[in-house]
Write a protein that holds these residues in place. Structure first.
Motif, PDB file in Angstrom:
ATOM      1  N   SER A 133      -8.280   3.358  -1.176  1.00  0.00           N
ATOM      2  CA  SER A 133      -9.108   2.853  -2.272  1.00  0.00           C
ATOM      3  C   SER A 133     -10.398   2.228  -1.751  1.00  0.00           C
ATOM      4  O   SER A 133     -10.542   1.921  -0.574  1.00  0.00           O
ATOM      5  CB  SER A 133      -8.327   1.809  -3.076  1.00  0.00           C
ATOM      6  OG  SER A 133      -7.990   0.706  -2.242  1.00  0.00           O
TER       7      SER A 133
ATOM      8  N   SER B  71       0.833  -1.206   0.000  1.00  0.00           N
ATOM      9  CA  SER B  71       0.000   0.000   0.000  1.00  0.00           C
ATOM     10  C   SER B  71       0.863   1.249   0.000  1.00  0.00           C
ATOM     11  O   SER B  71       2.006   1.246   0.451  1.00  0.00           O
ATOM     12  CB  SER B  71      -0.919   0.012   1.226  1.00  0.00           C
ATOM     13  OG  SER B  71      -0.160   0.087   2.412  1.00  0.00           O
TER      14      SER B  71
ATOM     15  N   ASP C 273     -10.323  11.767  -6.450  1.00  0.00           N
ATOM     16  CA  ASP C 273      -9.297  12.169  -5.495  1.00  0.00           C
ATOM     17  C   ASP C 273      -8.837  13.584  -5.778  1.00  0.00           C
ATOM     18  O   ASP C 273      -9.205  14.198  -6.784  1.00  0.00           O
ATOM     19  CB  ASP C 273      -8.111  11.196  -5.505  1.00  0.00           C
ATOM     20  CG  ASP C 273      -7.415  11.117  -6.854  1.00  0.00           C
ATOM     21  OD1 ASP C 273      -7.019  12.166  -7.383  1.00  0.00           O
ATOM     22  OD2 ASP C 273      -7.269   9.996  -7.380  1.00  0.00           O
TER      23      ASP C 273
ATOM     24  N   THR D 158     -17.720   5.668  -7.849  1.00  0.00           N
ATOM     25  CA  THR D 158     -16.562   5.632  -6.954  1.00  0.00           C
ATOM     26  C   THR D 158     -16.094   7.057  -6.671  1.00  0.00           C
ATOM     27  O   THR D 158     -16.362   7.982  -7.439  1.00  0.00           O
ATOM     28  CB  THR D 158     -15.399   4.835  -7.558  1.00  0.00           C
ATOM     29  OG1 THR D 158     -15.012   5.435  -8.798  1.00  0.00           O
ATOM     30  CG2 THR D 158     -15.817   3.391  -7.792  1.00  0.00           C
TER      31      THR D 158
END
Length: 819
Positions: free
Chosen positions: A316, A258, A340, A337
């Protein structure tokens, strides 16, 4: 006139005159007052505001950012008559007074009194001044709501006992107190350990701090305990039957793959519904992990829309969910979704509004990177903004009948029926009051368009133009009263609070810092120059308004890598409580000062080229004022600016002195450093976010040290101390993040026999704030510069007027708990 004065200075003819005003001093800095939060009551009858007394008058200095609030007084202005503002509470000397939310009818107000370390909630009836104190302690509402009205009489609050205060109310003092308790336990032969765990041993970590949810009667002060949990934020439903709370869950464990980012949540965030009559608690979705600050009740008060995801990793997987008060949960439009923010450190960018029956969301659909606003009508998602330029972020104003968004084409309004209409052109801006409480609706705004400023009502109606002073800062706005409260600051730093509405003269309410009227301050001068990252930049030069008889001592560069100053930095304005790198004090001491713009490219490492970027601004200032040409250069930075100062010393020999306060010197050792306050109170540890600072925040390493050790090395000025030739002064508080950042660098300089000093201030954190320490810091820094800069007579190691080492340590009776 200034250019003639500088010509005289260049010829050695300038002298100072009392008519020029008195120089700003450290005592003036410590005597500054400040306006705190200001707000109108919902009915438009009252204006309430906080006045923080002189900084040095605070009753104690171990409470970090709450020090000013501890010296605050609440003032009340009746807008229905012309009388002056009066004290709202009849508190005891030493009580700090602040306030929270008004009751819906505007008759009552949540207030807080800071007595010692305890911050107690009360309710005052504005017309009578009667106060009901609850005996319950509540955290400051800097980021999250802690106390809100259920109706016009009862308040719902998250309360903690003093010994279990969370991060904000315990800043400063709590770490010292717990360390003393642990030391005392060890001295008695008892356990005094802090245990931390990872992987299979995560179970040894401390649980999140537990709080009580309580209901408080605003007339009697009687308290009903409802339930307990690790609560950190709340929102009361319309109608007052239910409260939605965010509860800190288990710690997050990032995967090795990550991307660590600043703000990565240290714990899972769960939504808890609490019945405010019975106290029954329900978790509609036990495995839903929320994003803070993005939630809204339905107008009926039966459900909350949130941005959440099933437990996952990184940033995410977030979408929108409907969590009902009856305990049911379902995703809203699973095909949508979150977008960002973009940039080097992208984060989810949710947007929510709930008008009438349907929620509205900002999201990506159809696999495209574009974000749009959608209406979710229960059957499908309807795109609302496909015909305009891509919306820019969350709504900037939300009312019951619609909300306003930004795009490159200007401001757009979306009604409750989903219709999109142009609201204002791209040249217009929508300004918010300065100090909204967390979670307050964005329902009143100021529209600036075509040189006019108008108040916007809840239905989008516009007031007549407001005649506002130049550079006025809007503190509060009221549709009910039909005007605004603003503050202005004159060139000497004297502040004025006024209330203004269309067609009426401004009404003066309060004045602060009147003692600055006869002080002389430097005014900023724009220096245009090229940059390494951008072709054209603006930096700001400050020249002494009272010319030193002996001439300028030098030019100080005050850097902060990544900063870009289209306007003069606020911290350098007269009247600003800036304790770390105070530009006006530097000027008053006989230095010219330049604050350079230092933007950083996303794809570049942070350290290379910093000195060159600073010197481009310096050379442009010299070209404008040739008198600066032969003056020695110093660099003085705080925090990431301290990192920049040390980097400049590594990269260039043009700097003759380096002052670095609270600097990052070694990215390897700073990676994952744990704050002393978190070690003293392990429930507060925010480890993933701290790792994110190095990987994708200001550290910008792009990954952990073991993935690129050479990158960490070449961007760590403390590991290149052999290249530093100028004298160095390091400043640090023993409660700051990682004391090793300065002790190891100092030891390295000592090993090489280089000129260096280290100042360690006890009981201080990231910024030195105690008046005695502030006085000492500036005395020592200016003495250091006098000794270090070429052309200065070498001063003794202990600055004149500063305490000698034997007198710096207080007597046992004067020791603060954190010492």
């Amino acid at each position: 006139m200034r250019h003639f004065a500088w010509l005289a200075l260049a010829c050695g003819l300038a002298t100072s005159s009392p008519a020029d005003g008195q120089a700003f001093s450290v005592e003036d800095l410590l005597s500054l007052e400040e306006l705190g939060r200001t707000a109108f009551s919902p009915d438009g009858r009252w204006l309430v505001f906080e006045i923080q007394g002189p900084w040095k008058s605070a009753p104690r200095f171990d409470q970090d950012f709450l020090i000013g609030a501890a010296a605050s007084r609440l003032m009340l202005l009746d807008l229905t008559d012309r009388g002056p503002a009066r004290a709202l509470l009849r508190g005891l000397a030493g009580d700090g007074e602040t306030f929270g939310a008004f009751s819906p009818d505007g008759a009552r107000l949540i207030v807080f009194r800071q007595r010692g370390h305890a911050r107690e909630l009360g309710v005052v009836t504005l017309a009578s001044g009667a106060v009901a104190w609850s005996g319950r302690l509540v955290e400051p509402e800097l980021w999250f709501a802690q106390a809100r009205w259920r109706d016009n009489r009862e308040v719902v609050a998250i309360s903690r006992p003093l010994e279990a205060q969370a991060r904000l109310a315990g800043l400063g003092w709590l770490a010292g107190e717990r360390l003393q308790q642990a030391w005392a336990a060890g001295a008695r032969g008892e356990i005094s350990v802090t245990a931390l765990g990872s992987g299979r041993f995560s179970g040894v970590n401390a649980p999140a701090s537990t709080a009580s949810l309580v209901a408080i009667d605003g007339v009697s002060g009687a308290v009903r305990d409802l339930t307990q949990g690790a609560f950190s934020d709340l929102m009361v439903a319309p109608g007052g039957r239910t409260a939605a709370l965010i509860e800190d869950g288990e710690r997050t464990q990032p995967s090795t793959s990550s991307t660590m980012r600043v703000g990565y949540p240290p714990r899972r965030l769960r939504l808890v519904m609490v019945d405010l009559v019975s106290g029954k608690r329900t978790i509609p979705c036990p495995r839903c992990d929320l994003i803070r600050g993005t939630w809204t009740w339905s107008p009926k008060g039966d459900a909350v829309a949130v941005a959440a995801r099933p437990d996952g990793d990184g940033w995410s997987g977030y979408g929108y969910w409907r969590l009902a008060a009856n305990g049911t949960a379902k995703p809203l439009a699973p095909d949508l979704t979150l977008g960002d923010t973009g940039g080097r450190d992208p984060r989810p960018m949710p947007g929510l509004a709930w008008l009438g029956r349907d929620p509205f969301v900002l999201a990506r659909g159809g696999g495209t990177p574009r974000q749009d606003w959608w209406r979710l009508d229960g059957r499908r998602a309807v795109k609302l903004t496909g015909t305009i330029a891509e919306p820019q972020g969350p709504a900037v104003m939300i009312t019951a009948r619609g909300f306003v968004i930004r795009s490159a084409e200007g401001l757009q309004r979306i009604g409750a029926d989903g219709r999109l209409a142009r609201f204002a052109p791209s040249t217009a801006s929508l300004d918010a009051p300065a100090d909204l409480l967390p979670g307050e609706p964005r329902a009143t705004r100021m529209l600036s368009q075509d040189g006019e400023r108008r108040l916007l009502g809840s239905n989008g109606e516009r007031s007549a133009p407001l005649d506002l002073p130049a550079k006025a800062q809007i503190l509060a706005a009221s549709q009910a009263w039909g005007g605004v409260a603003v503050t202005t600051t004159d060139p000497h730093g004297v502040g004025s609070l006024q209330v203004i509405r269309p067609g009426a003269p401004a009404r003066a309410v309060a004045t602060i810092n009147s003692a600055l009227a006869d002080k002389a301050f430097a005014t900023p001068e724009a220096i245009r120059h090229r940059g390494l990252v951008e072709a054209e930049l603006t930096s700001w030069l400050y020249l002494p308004p009272v010319l030193p008889t002996a001439g300028l001592k030098g030019l100080i560069v005050v850097p902060y890598p990544g900063a870009r100053y289209a306007r003069p930095p606020v911290a350098a304005e007269p009247g600003s409580r800036s304790f770390d790198t105070n530009v006006q004090l530097m000027v008053a001491a006989g230095y010219a000062v330049i604050v350079p713009s230092l933007p950083m490219a996303r794809d570049r490492e942070p350290m290379p080229g910093l000195a060159e970027a600073m010197l481009l601004a310096v050379d442009a200032a010299i070209a404008t004022h040739p008198v600066l040409k032969d003056k020695p250069l110093a660099v003085w930075g705080q925090s990431y600016g301290g990192y920049g100062a040390l980097a400049a010393g590594v990269q260039s020999s043009r700097f003759s002195a380096i002052v670095a306060s609270a600097p990052i010197t070694n990215l390897l050792s700073y990676y994952g450093a744990i704050h002393p306050e978190a070690l003293a109170s392990p429930a507060l540890i925010t480890m993933p976010s701290e790792l994110g600072w190095a990987e994708n925040g200001q550290g910008a390493m792009g990954g952990p040290p073991w993935s690129a050790p050479d990158k960490y090395l070449r961007n760590s000025p403390g590991l290149q101390s052999d290249k530093i030739g100028a004298p160095v002064l390091l400043i640090y508080g023993d409660l700051d993040m990682d004391l090793g950042q300065v002790t190891t660098l100092f030891s390295s300089l000592l090993r090489q026999g280089k000129d260096a000093q280290l100042l360690l201030y006890r009981g201080e954190s990231h910024v030195v704030m105690s008046p005695g320490n502030v006085r000492d810091l500036y005395a020592r820094v200016f003495a250091f510069l006098d000794a270090a800069l070429p052309g200065s007579a070498l001063a003794p190691a202990t600055p004149g007027g500063a305490p000698t080492p034997a007198t710096v340590s207080p007597s046992p009776s004067a020791m603060r708990p954190s010492q």
